[in-house]
Design a protein around this motif. Structure first.
Motif, short mmCIF file in Angstrom:
data_model
loop_
_atom_site.label_atom_id
_atom_site.label_comp_id
_atom_site.label_asym_id
_atom_site.label_seq_id
_atom_site.Cartn_x
_atom_site.Cartn_y
_atom_site.Cartn_z
N ASP A 1 -0.45 -5.88 -8.35
CA ASP A 1 -0.95 -7.08 -7.98
C ASP A 1 -1.21 -6.89 -6.47
O ASP A 1 -0.76 -6.12 -5.78
N ILE A 2 -2.07 -7.80 -5.88
CA ILE A 2 -2.37 -7.74 -4.59
C ILE A 2 -2.11 -9.28 -3.89
O ILE A 2 -2.17 -10.06 -4.78
N ASN A 3 -1.62 -9.36 -2.66
CA ASN A 3 -1.56 -10.52 -1.83
C ASN A 3 -2.71 -11.02 -1.32
O ASN A 3 -3.68 -10.30 -0.86
N ASN B 1 -3.74 4.15 -7.29
CA ASN B 1 -2.50 4.13 -6.69
C ASN B 1 -1.62 3.27 -7.99
O ASN B 1 -1.96 3.34 -9.12
N MET C 1 -3.22 -9.52 2.11
CA MET C 1 -3.20 -8.04 2.20
C MET C 1 -4.53 -7.51 2.92
O MET C 1 -4.32 -6.74 3.64
N PHE C 2 -5.85 -8.13 2.97
CA PHE C 2 -6.85 -7.73 3.72
C PHE C 2 -7.24 -8.58 4.79
O PHE C 2 -8.33 -8.60 5.36
N PHE D 1 -0.59 -0.20 -7.85
CA PHE D 1 -0.67 -1.69 -7.59
C PHE D 1 -0.67 -2.56 -8.82
O PHE D 1 -1.52 -2.06 -9.75
N LEU E 1 -8.58 2.51 -1.95
CA LEU E 1 -7.20 2.36 -2.34
C LEU E 1 -7.08 2.76 -3.99
O LEU E 1 -6.02 2.33 -4.55
N SER F 1 2.72 0.99 -4.55
CA SER F 1 2.48 -0.32 -5.37
C SER F 1 2.77 -1.48 -4.62
O SER F 1 2.65 -2.64 -5.08
N ARG F 2 3.28 -1.37 -3.25
CA ARG F 2 3.30 -2.37 -2.26
C ARG F 2 2.89 -1.99 -0.93
O ARG F 2 3.18 -0.92 -0.63
#
Length: 338
Positions: free
Chosen positions: A322-324, A318, A327-328, A320, A315, A296-297
């Motif tokens: 939200d994404i930051n 899963n 992150m990538f 998640f 990914l 989730s994070r």
């Protein structure tokens, strides 16, 4: 000569006596239940014999002993239950033996000892329950062994000892629960090891000692609950590592620090936590699969830590929400993100 796809039920003794120049004999896909001990006498020049897809349930001792030039023997898809000491006696030229899809329960220690030039042994889909130390020791030219889909629950030390030309070993779909220390020691040429679909819960720190050239390690669909860091440290040469379908919950810092994998699959585990430097050391990694877990994070910048060559990243499935934005960050070679 081919006698395949007929309705033959027996092979009488001496039936091929006059065919002394014969090199290839196909008697596959018939209804043969038995063969005589002298069915193949005088076939000194025979190089390939195919008896697959029949109904053979027993083989007489010394039945192939006159076939001194035979290189290929295929007996798969029969009902053979045992291979006694002298069934394969005399075949010193044999290179390819296929006994797949029979009902063989035991492989006596000395049953293969005359096959000193054997390169390929296929015995998957049988009922083999145990392997004895020394069974393969005289087979110095052995390269490829398939023992998948049997009922092997234990591999004693010494079973695969001193097989310096061993390249591929398939042990998938057996009943293995652990891999003991030094099980594969001295298999210095092995490049492919398949252990998928077993019941492995434990890997000893020295399970893979001696596998200095292994490129592919398949541990898919077992019951491993943590990344076996110490065991993996002994196989720095591995390029494709499959740990998918296990019960791993956490990927800790430095889990793969000692390997140089290009492909890593951790899909279908129960991973809910990935520590910041979990993938430290994987500078050559190109494909990473984390699909179907419980993430989730992820700590910020976890994936750009030395993953400059990562091209494919999964990914999906899963947790998640939200994404930051970071992150990538750093994954400049990424071409596929799922």
């Amino acid at each position: 000569i081919s006698l395949s796809n007929n309705k033959l039920s027996t092979l009488p003794g001496g039936v091929f006596d006059e065919l002394r120049s014969l090199k290839r004999l196909l008697i596959a896909s018939n209804r043969i239940t038995s063969i005589s001990v002298d069915s193949f006498q005088n076939l000194d020049n025979l190089e390939k014999l195919y008896l697959f897809d029949n109904r053979l349930n027993a083989l007489p001792e010394f039945v192939f002993s006159s076939l001194t030039n035979l290189k290929t023997l295929h007996l798969y898809h029969n009902d053979i239950a045992t291979i006694s000491r002298n069934v394969l006696s005399g075949m010193s030229s044999l290179e390819d033996l296929n006994l797949q899809d029979n009902v063989i329960t035991t492989l006596p220690r000395d049953s293969l000892h005359d096959l000193r030039n054997l390169k390929s042994l296929e015995m998957s889909r049988n009922e083999i329950r145990k392997l004895e130390p020394g069974t393969f020791k005289p087979l110095k030219f052995l390269e490829d062994v398939k023992l998948g889909r049997n009922k092997i629950s234990n591999i004693p030390n010494g079973v695969f000892e001193d097989l310096e030309r061993f390249v591929t070993l398939y042990l998938e779909e057996n009943l293995l629960t652990e891999i003991k220390a030094k099980t594969f020691k001295n298999l210095t040429q092995l490049t492919y090891l398949d252990l998928k679909n077993n019941y492995i819960t434990r890997l000893d720190d020295e399970s893979f000692v001696g596998l200095s050239k292994v490129r592919n390690l398949v541990l898919t669909n077992n019951y491993i609950d943590s990344v076996p860091i110490a065991a993996l440290s002994k196989i720095q040469s591995v390029q494709n590592l499959y740990l998918d379908g296990n019960m791993i919950t956490t990927v800790k810092n430095g889990s793969f620090r000692d390997i140089r994998a290009e492909r890593l699959s951790l899909a279908r585990n129960q991973i809910h936590s990935v520590e910041f430097q979990a993938f430290h050391g994987l500078q050559k990694l190109r494909r990473l699969d984390l699909q179907d877990n419980r993430l989730s994070r992820i700590p910020l910048a976890s994936f750009n830590y030395e993953l400059e060559k990562l091209a494919e990243f999964n990914l999906s499935r899963n947790a998640f929400s939200d994404i930051n934005a970071d992150m990538f960050k750093g994954l400049t070679a990424l071409t596929s993100l799922d």
